[in-house]
Design a protein around this motif. Sequence first.
Motif: not given
Lengths: 310, 349, 325
Positions: A30-31, A33-34, A198, A202-203, A241
């Motif tokens: 998730g992180e 993606l953000g 995103a 992500g969250n 990433w």
Amino acid sequence: MSDSFAVMIIVATIASGIRLATPFLLASLGEALGQRSGVLNLGVDGVMLLGAFGAYYAVLQTSNLYLGLLVGIGLGLLIGLFYAFITLNLHAEQGVSGIGIYLFGLGMSDLLFQKLVGTPRPILPFMPLEIPVLSGFPIVGEMLFQHSIIVYIAFALVPIMSFVLHRTTYGLNVRAIGENPEAADSLGVSVMFTRYSAIIIGNGLAGLAGAALAIELGIFQQNLTNAMGFIAIALVYFGAWSPKGVMIGSLVFGLVQSIVLQCKTFGVIPRSASDLASMAPAIITILALVVVAKRFKQPSALTKPYVRGG
Amino acid sequence: MLLSLGANPLSGYATMFTAAFGSLEGFSETTVKSIPLLLVGVGICIAFRANVINIGGEGQMVMGALLATAVALAFPAFPSFMLIPMVLMAGAVGGAFWGAIAGALKAYFNVSEILSTIMLNIVAVQFMNFLLRGPMIDPAEIERGTGIPQTMRLSENADLPILLEGMRMHLGVLVALLVAVGAYFLLWRTAIGFRIRSVGYNPDASRYAGISVPKNVTSALAFSGAMAGIAGAILVFGSESHRMVTDGGSTGFTGSAGFNGIVVALLAGLHPLWSVPSALLFGGMLVGANALQRAAQVPSALIIALNGLIVVFVVSSEYFKQRYAQAGRVEEPDDNDNGVIVTEGGNNE
Amino acid sequence: MKKLNLCLSAALLAIILIAPSSLLASGKALRVAIIAPSAKNDLAFTQSIVDGIKAIQKDREIELAITDGTFVVEDAAAAIRDYAKKGYDLVLAHGSQYGGSLKEIAPDFPNTSFAWGTSADTFGLANVSSYEAASDEGGYVMGVMAAAMSKKGGVGVVGPIEVGDAKLYVDGFVKGAKAQNAKIRAKVNYIGSFSDVALAAEAARAHMAAGADVLTGTAQMVVGAIGAARAKRVAWFGTQANQTELAPEIVVASQVYKWEVILRKIIADMDAGIKGGKKYEINLANNGIVIEFNDAYKLDAAVKEAGMKAMAGIKDGSIQSGASH
């Protein structure tokens, strides 16, 4: 020690490492993606805690584990929406607002737990889901195919996310905006929509990570995540990433943890040095990155708010 | 949501404010609470100026405190005027060492400082646990068999002198202020500071100008760590207990100043001097919140959650302030006070 | 500007800030304050002292203030000082990490009684009492039972860090297990954290994989280990509080702290004008430590018998349960 016993222990250690890696993996996917879209979120741990409590409470009330997972995701999505608003519309500094979210999650999850539950009560976790045929294989079956459903979901998300990032227009947009929002904008890509989505997804994954943790453990308590969210952030950098990269990072961290545990159990590590052994996951993660890190480059627009024409 | 607990918000706020700023004694508590926030915050200012995000304040505080404690254990008989500077220096060295590792990893091995500082925090905590239950434990704890992981009461010669009779405000407050002023001069009045800022502002141009990027990134994180290390030392020698003790994690010792210091620095627009009022406000908030917990039995969890909300509100309100400022109706008090901090994303290579 | 912003936002939040409005009215009741590191309903260390005072409240009027969740040691110190200043009669610093601070604070308040634990050090001060739990005793008894009921010949312990009360309990448990069966494989895993629930769960699984069929553990992260044991239906022995609720199927028995036993003595001393200076211990002999069995667990009578025998031995002094007790 007989060979078969040794094999059994190795199998158990690897299976344990995979379980330990799962929440890290979900949260760091998730992180990642953000961050790919250019937004840093230091609040992962807070989101995980709220997701964990939400899932735990939902299961406690309804005994429905899937509902628990959904509640965890839902809370993550909600916070994601809020975080997107303050960072994208209000241009709040990402590092600080993330810490704010972390503190909020840390306190609020504990407060809700004390007010709504009080004394810890257990919930029944998912039973291991044995994949037909595959789980029957000796060694590999037990190691990889006798986990709870959450583990499969987490690892299935890795190729899915790779596909989305590299083979879909949306993924292309996310990466383009993370590198050069001005150029993407001039090509007609909506920076706002892409970053919003995103961050929210992500969250949502961070919420799911927390839910997975609470349901796997069958309990909630104050600070259940024990700063796992921060480790997940670190693993995004480890994985450069990429979904595959963060998977490797999560597995390295989880496996070293489980190997250290196993060594402590068998007394391979003297008790006087047990704290030193507990450093191993952190140190090995750093060293592993030292070996491979030279070629990585982070998204150029990371942490930069985008102002049209500004 | 919050009202569900049933309460009088105004009296709660009054309690907080009075406890933190309403009396000389409360103010004294606030200043003491603000010391680590200010020092870590000042360190964060330096690191951010070099475009490095230092999330390793917790670990750097712990390492600084450990080295300072070791010095105090080794030279207990030294007179105060020597021992106090020595332990503060030791704190700076311990923290700087821990910061420099992260700096060197970034500068020479391209390992993100976010990863390394988070991981080094874990390592520092385990190292503290190892030392405090092993080599550095109070011999009396072994004798009694109680095994509390703490050092003996450290030499009284290392106690930071109290500045106000009967209050908690001690020398550490002055040290922190001095360091803040020193950091300001370092950044804007020295060649080192110029190089650090230049590397952060534009690494490519700096390289053409002959400024070593790796070296200055490392030294920025070392300075940043040194500040946190001094904070760690002050926490030990200015504490009520005058010793180091662990509950297994770093928060019990640092009170999360390693994280909260980041907030302090960014609210101060990454300016060491503006960090002073910023740290005082944050420190006052913590002191007030604790007092409120005792006076009205408010759960500590609520206070943590509210602190988080306040942080979010304050950073979000920057936007309105900026728009306001753009309309030309408010004069900016400081050129660095730009609120939204843009950290250049590209790596140095 | 920063200041203004912070003030405005703080003020804004204060509007939604809440504080329970009813402060307890102070009468002639004894005023007691507890400062503790974890939540007051943690089913473990902190709850044990709160329950202790509440037990006394049944027959005596006590005005109780609790500052729980105080894991920051300096915040605890500030709380200790504040309660003393506000005139509380008895201030309980319930965390061994608070002792160093208490030692420096207590002399400033000679009219206040302080008690702290777990420890055995009053610093030679007349207004400080110390209290500890002989958790090695319960540990020993449960170790005996664990070894007696293990079919695979292996028991496992999940610990946090090898310090204080945790070390005492774990050492007692291992000693008891070995006394019952010299050949028992008693493995101990200190995971290096008081709060990593997930790691505790995996530590329990590592024990089970290594052939342990009876487990125990101490500190607040063991809820994870209990869950892991429950999933495999492996027996569990609890400590610090009755953990039956956490896993009714597998919890055999729990060592429970009854602090009221010594709190009554401390309060009685205060009534008699003695402010402190004494060391207290709860143990099996004074019923400050009790082993509470889970009635729903079908325990072999011979196993229970072995446990009872060990308990009697510890009470009459014929068995030494710990290294230093």
